[in-house]
Design an enzyme around this catalytic site. Structure first.
Site, mmCIF file in Angstrom:
data_model
loop_
_atom_site.group_PDB
_atom_site.id
_atom_site.type_symbol
_atom_site.label_atom_id
_atom_site.label_comp_id
_atom_site.label_asym_id
_atom_site.label_seq_id
_atom_site.Cartn_x
_atom_site.Cartn_y
_atom_site.Cartn_z
ATOM 1 N N GLY A 14 42.994 45.833 32.848
ATOM 2 C CA GLY A 14 41.738 45.879 33.574
ATOM 3 C C GLY A 14 41.698 47.096 34.245
ATOM 4 O O GLY A 14 40.927 47.351 35.058
ATOM 5 N N ASP A 65 40.104 42.804 24.014
ATOM 6 C CA ASP A 65 39.140 42.387 24.707
ATOM 7 C C ASP A 65 39.678 40.874 24.743
ATOM 8 O O ASP A 65 40.050 40.175 23.756
ATOM 9 C CB ASP A 65 38.174 42.305 23.407
ATOM 10 C CG ASP A 65 36.747 41.804 23.940
ATOM 11 O OD1 ASP A 65 36.965 40.796 25.082
ATOM 12 O OD2 ASP A 65 35.653 42.113 23.593
ATOM 13 N N TYR A 159 26.497 36.859 44.093
ATOM 14 C CA TYR A 159 27.833 36.744 43.511
ATOM 15 C C TYR A 159 27.609 35.780 42.320
ATOM 16 O O TYR A 159 28.410 35.862 41.243
ATOM 17 C CB TYR A 159 28.861 36.510 44.336
ATOM 18 C CG TYR A 159 30.489 36.964 43.635
ATOM 19 C CD1 TYR A 159 30.603 38.334 43.584
ATOM 20 C CD2 TYR A 159 31.311 35.981 43.567
ATOM 21 C CE1 TYR A 159 31.868 38.640 42.986
ATOM 22 C CE2 TYR A 159 32.565 36.432 42.919
ATOM 23 C CZ TYR A 159 32.512 37.761 42.910
ATOM 24 O OH TYR A 159 34.038 38.349 42.308
ATOM 25 N N LYS A 166 35.197 32.618 39.467
ATOM 26 C CA LYS A 166 36.388 32.910 40.569
ATOM 27 C C LYS A 166 36.994 31.498 40.991
ATOM 28 O O LYS A 166 38.234 31.400 41.221
ATOM 29 C CB LYS A 166 36.110 33.785 41.643
ATOM 30 C CG LYS A 166 35.603 35.318 41.325
ATOM 31 C CD LYS A 166 36.993 35.974 40.656
ATOM 32 C CE LYS A 166 36.629 37.476 40.536
ATOM 33 N NZ LYS A 166 37.723 38.152 39.624
ATOM 34 N N THR A 197 33.973 50.023 43.066
ATOM 35 C CA THR A 197 34.545 50.074 41.439
ATOM 36 C C THR A 197 33.521 50.069 40.646
ATOM 37 O O THR A 197 32.450 49.667 40.972
ATOM 38 C CB THR A 197 35.654 49.114 41.196
ATOM 39 O OG1 THR A 197 35.167 47.964 41.287
ATOM 40 C CG2 THR A 197 36.745 49.144 42.272
HETATM 41 P P1 NAD Z 1 36.751 47.495 37.302
HETATM 42 O O1 NAD Z 1 35.521 47.884 36.425
HETATM 43 O O2 NAD Z 1 37.442 49.054 37.504
HETATM 44 O O3 NAD Z 1 37.799 46.419 36.377
HETATM 45 C C1 NAD Z 1 37.308 45.393 35.767
HETATM 46 C C2 NAD Z 1 38.004 45.451 34.149
HETATM 47 O O4 NAD Z 1 37.610 44.599 33.522
HETATM 48 C C3 NAD Z 1 37.671 46.719 33.505
HETATM 49 O O5 NAD Z 1 38.895 47.421 33.104
HETATM 50 C C4 NAD Z 1 36.992 46.211 32.263
HETATM 51 O O6 NAD Z 1 37.409 46.867 31.227
HETATM 52 C C5 NAD Z 1 37.918 44.812 32.292
HETATM 53 N N1 NAD Z 1 37.204 43.702 31.273
HETATM 54 C C6 NAD Z 1 35.824 43.493 31.508
HETATM 55 N N2 NAD Z 1 35.707 42.603 30.193
HETATM 56 C C7 NAD Z 1 36.502 42.497 29.629
HETATM 57 C C8 NAD Z 1 36.948 41.908 28.362
HETATM 58 N N3 NAD Z 1 36.320 41.230 27.567
HETATM 59 N N4 NAD Z 1 38.102 42.279 27.856
HETATM 60 C C9 NAD Z 1 39.181 42.988 28.594
HETATM 61 N N5 NAD Z 1 38.906 43.520 29.582
HETATM 62 C C10 NAD Z 1 37.620 43.442 30.095
HETATM 63 O O7 NAD Z 1 36.470 46.812 38.567
HETATM 64 P P2 NAD Z 1 37.465 46.232 39.639
HETATM 65 O O8 NAD Z 1 36.637 45.990 40.908
HETATM 66 O O9 NAD Z 1 38.539 47.131 39.787
HETATM 67 O O10 NAD Z 1 37.660 44.659 39.080
HETATM 68 C C11 NAD Z 1 39.260 44.239 38.811
HETATM 69 C C12 NAD Z 1 38.922 42.676 39.258
HETATM 70 O O11 NAD Z 1 39.044 42.679 40.834
HETATM 71 C C13 NAD Z 1 37.980 41.769 38.985
HETATM 72 O O12 NAD Z 1 38.603 40.766 38.396
HETATM 73 C C14 NAD Z 1 37.111 41.734 40.125
HETATM 74 O O13 NAD Z 1 36.551 40.711 39.985
HETATM 75 C C15 NAD Z 1 38.044 41.499 41.140
HETATM 76 N N6 NAD Z 1 37.593 41.987 42.430
HETATM 77 C C16 NAD Z 1 36.886 43.068 42.709
HETATM 78 C C17 NAD Z 1 36.552 43.314 44.058
HETATM 79 C C18 NAD Z 1 35.614 44.539 44.403
HETATM 80 O O14 NAD Z 1 34.922 44.384 45.389
HETATM 81 N N7 NAD Z 1 35.641 45.742 43.245
HETATM 82 C C19 NAD Z 1 36.580 42.425 45.002
HETATM 83 C C20 NAD Z 1 37.329 41.309 44.686
HETATM 84 C C21 NAD Z 1 37.763 40.977 43.424
#
Ligand code: NAD
Length: 259
Positions: A14, A65, A159, A166, A197
């Site tokens: 991720g 992926d 959302y 989720k 992000t």
């Molecule tokens: P981010 O965009 O940096 O990370 C999301 C990641 O998911 C990316 O690295 C992307 O390449 C990967 N991804 C998407 N589709 C994919 C696939 N098919 N195969 C493999 N990888 C895949 O954003 P983030 O905010 O760091 O998100 C990370 C996690 O945190 C997610 O689960 C997100 O829902 C969760 N989250 C984020 C927040 C926020 O406010 N940013 C809040 C709560 C939870």
């Protein structure tokens, strides 16, 4: 935390760039001695992930992926080869929904994009945990952490389908905790408040979510990715050896409020 993760080996899914929550977690673990493998999705972010992984001397950076069973199987084979057949830590920080489904009405979500969001954002935890199980078993146990959000428990405007994903992720985490506990493998979720992000940018109304947290959370402030890194570092450590199947909220207390 210096040295807490000395001798521990982990896989991080991720990281997209330096703002990713997964990177904040990885930095914490690496700074405390963990050896980490990384996956990236797609050539577009490969260089950025390779550069970050290189900065913590990662022995393995490979494409994954999570929609592909072949990719997941290959990645865990490569991890086993790089880490002498063992794995201690797994960071699952992956989610995706089409941008058009993160605005407008949830009611209008089409079938194909509904299942895609659940496939990437929830089923991937199940497939990765299953693939990690023998490698963690070989080490006498392990710890997994995944990333969730309050929108999986309550309706948060915009959302939408990601909230449904989720909710599925949260329930999957608890069922996995039951199955994997027999092998001393723990699994927990962190429910983070809004962090700016790449993914967050695709949620319409994200600035409103931030503003509401600032106004109504008990601490009246935003969180940052490093707050999540600190929480993950605890959950993944032996200090949390009797903590599994739980959700730790890193959201300035927002989840505790009724209005
Ligand atoms: P981010 O965009 O940096 O990370 C999301 C990641 O998911 C990316 O690295 C992307 O390449 C990967 N991804 C998407 N589709 C994919 C696939 N098919 N195969 C493999 N990888 C895949 O954003 P983030 O905010 O760091 O998100 C990370 C996690 O945190 C997610 O689960 C997100 O829902 C969760 N989250 C984020 C927040 C926020 O406010 N940013 C809040 C709560 C939870």
């Amino acid at each position: 935390m210096t040295g807490v993760y000395e001798g521990k080996r982990g896989l991080v899914l991720g990281v997209a760039n330096k703002r990713s929550i997964a990177w904040a977690i990885a930095k914490r673990l690496a700074d405390a001695g963990a050896e980490l493998a990384f996956t990236y999705q797609g050539e577009r972010i490969e260089k950025s992930v390779r550069d970050l992984a290189g900065s913590v001397s990662s022995p393995l950076v490979t494409e994954c992926d999570v929609r592909s069973d072949e990719d997941v199987a290959r990645v865990f084979r490569e991890v086993g080869a790089a880490f002498d057949g063992g794995l201690d830590l797994l960071v699952h920080s992956v989610a995706f929904a089409a941008a058009e489904d993160l605005e407008g009405r949830f009611t209008d979500t089409p079938r194909d994009r509904f299942w895609m969001a659940l496939d990437v954002s929830a089923y991937s935890l199940v497939s990765c945990a299953r693939a990690a199980e023998p490698l963690m078993d070989a080490r006498g146990g392990g710890s997994i952490v995944t990333m969730t959000y309050l929108g999986g428990e309550r309706a948060v405007p915009h959302y939408n389908v990601m909230g449904v994903a989720k909710a599925t992720l949260n329930a999957s985490m608890r069922y996995l905790a039951w199955d994997l506990g027999q092998k001393n493998i723990r699994i927990n979720a962190i429910s983070a408040g809004p962090v700016r992000t790449l993914s967050a940018r695709s949620i319409a109304g994200f600035p409103t979510m931030e503003a509401i947290v600032e106004e109504r959370s008990p601490l009246h402030r935003h969180i940052d990715a490093d707050d999540v890194g600190a929480a993950a570092a605890y959950l993944l450590s032996d200090d949390a050896r009797n903590v599994t199947g739980t959700t730790l909220y890193v959201d300035s207390g927002y989840h505790a409020m009724g209005m």
